[in-house]
Design a protein around this motif. Sequence first.
Motif, PDB file in Angstrom:
ATOM      1  N   ARG A  10      37.004  30.917  36.258  1.00  0.00           N
ATOM      2  CA  ARG A  10      35.972  31.963  36.290  1.00  0.00           C
ATOM      3  C   ARG A  10      35.309  32.108  34.926  1.00  0.00           C
ATOM      4  NH1 ARG A  10      36.228  36.875  34.652  1.00  0.00           N
ATOM      5  NH2 ARG A  10      38.507  37.087  34.767  1.00  0.00           N
ATOM      6  N   THR A  16      31.886  37.253  35.251  1.00  0.00           N
ATOM      7  CA  THR A  16      32.834  38.358  35.151  1.00  0.00           C
ATOM      8  C   THR A  16      33.496  38.565  36.515  1.00  0.00           C
ATOM      9  OG1 THR A  16      31.216  40.024  35.806  1.00  0.00           O
ATOM     10  CG2 THR A  16      31.378  39.506  33.433  1.00  0.00           C
ATOM     11  N   GLN A  17      34.557  39.347  36.519  1.00  0.00           N
ATOM     12  CA  GLN A  17      35.187  39.688  37.788  1.00  0.00           C
ATOM     13  C   GLN A  17      34.199  40.430  38.683  1.00  0.00           C
ATOM     14  OE1 GLN A  17      38.874  41.793  37.109  1.00  0.00           O
ATOM     15  NE2 GLN A  17      39.994  39.889  36.767  1.00  0.00           N
ATOM     16  N   LYS A  18      33.402  41.292  38.082  1.00  0.00           N
ATOM     17  CA  LYS A  18      32.415  42.054  38.852  1.00  0.00           C
ATOM     18  C   LYS A  18      31.411  41.120  39.520  1.00  0.00           C
ATOM     19  CE  LYS A  18      28.930  45.656  38.494  1.00  0.00           C
ATOM     20  NZ  LYS A  18      28.217  46.588  37.640  1.00  0.00           N
ATOM     21  N   GLU A  19      30.931  40.109  38.793  1.00  0.00           N
ATOM     22  CA  GLU A  19      29.954  39.171  39.345  1.00  0.00           C
ATOM     23  C   GLU A  19      30.552  38.361  40.494  1.00  0.00           C
ATOM     24  OE1 GLU A  19      27.194  38.250  35.437  1.00  0.00           O
ATOM     25  OE2 GLU A  19      29.171  37.298  35.584  1.00  0.00           O
ATOM     26  N   ALA A  21      33.113  39.251  42.353  1.00  0.00           N
ATOM     27  CA  ALA A  21      33.344  40.201  43.450  1.00  0.00           C
ATOM     28  C   ALA A  21      32.071  40.426  44.247  1.00  0.00           C
ATOM     29  CB  ALA A  21      33.877  41.519  42.901  1.00  0.00           C
ATOM     30  N   GLU A  22      30.953  40.604  43.550  1.00  0.00           N
ATOM     31  CA  GLU A  22      29.671  40.811  44.228  1.00  0.00           C
ATOM     32  C   GLU A  22      29.306  39.605  45.084  1.00  0.00           C
ATOM     33  OE1 GLU A  22      26.958  41.774  41.064  1.00  0.00           O
ATOM     34  OE2 GLU A  22      27.701  43.831  40.917  1.00  0.00           O
ATOM     35  N   ALA A  27      34.916  44.638  46.557  1.00  0.00           N
ATOM     36  CA  ALA A  27      34.936  45.525  45.396  1.00  0.00           C
ATOM     37  C   ALA A  27      35.544  44.807  44.190  1.00  0.00           C
ATOM     38  CB  ALA A  27      35.744  46.780  45.710  1.00  0.00           C
ATOM     39  N   THR A  28      35.104  45.199  43.009  1.00  0.00           N
ATOM     40  CA  THR A  28      35.630  44.604  41.783  1.00  0.00           C
ATOM     41  C   THR A  28      37.137  44.817  41.679  1.00  0.00           C
ATOM     42  OG1 THR A  28      33.518  45.009  40.685  1.00  0.00           O
ATOM     43  CG2 THR A  28      35.401  44.544  39.262  1.00  0.00           C
ATOM     44  N   LYS A  29      37.605  46.006  42.012  1.00  0.00           N
ATOM     45  CA  LYS A  29      39.040  46.304  41.958  1.00  0.00           C
ATOM     46  C   LYS A  29      39.816  45.393  42.910  1.00  0.00           C
ATOM     47  CE  LYS A  29      42.388  50.042  42.258  1.00  0.00           C
ATOM     48  NZ  LYS A  29      42.595  51.480  42.404  1.00  0.00           N
ATOM     49  N   TYR A  31      38.854  42.370  43.901  1.00  0.00           N
ATOM     50  CA  TYR A  31      38.862  41.027  43.304  1.00  0.00           C
ATOM     51  C   TYR A  31      39.906  40.946  42.195  1.00  0.00           C
ATOM     52  CZ  TYR A  31      37.962  36.746  40.991  1.00  0.00           C
ATOM     53  OH  TYR A  31      38.163  35.508  40.449  1.00  0.00           O
ATOM     54  N   ASN A  32      39.965  41.972  41.366  1.00  0.00           N
ATOM     55  CA  ASN A  32      40.938  41.992  40.277  1.00  0.00           C
ATOM     56  C   ASN A  32      42.356  41.827  40.812  1.00  0.00           C
ATOM     57  OD1 ASN A  32      42.942  44.044  38.701  1.00  0.00           O
ATOM     58  ND2 ASN A  32      41.655  42.890  37.261  1.00  0.00           N
TER      59      ASN A  32
END
Length: 74
Positions: A10, A16-19, A21-22, A27-29, A31-32
């Motif tokens: 990644r 990023t994790q947010k990207e 996840a989207e 949700a970002t959480k 994916y985390n």
Amino acid sequence: MNNELLKKARNQANLTQKEVAEKLGIATKTYNRKELGVIDFTRKEILKLIHILNLSAKEFNKIFLNEQLPIGND
């Protein structure tokens, strides 16, 4: 699953994790927690990740199958 290799892939993709996840539609959480190995990715999510992170067969094998498939050096 090798979560350290997934994180490395990644980061190499400059995402990023947010990207990620989207792109996966989660949700970002969530994916985390999946990247940490707390919960599993679905097959559909794994297939999307292969494309999102541009993973080779060898990288996929190392990250998600713990090198269980006999894939040659490529």
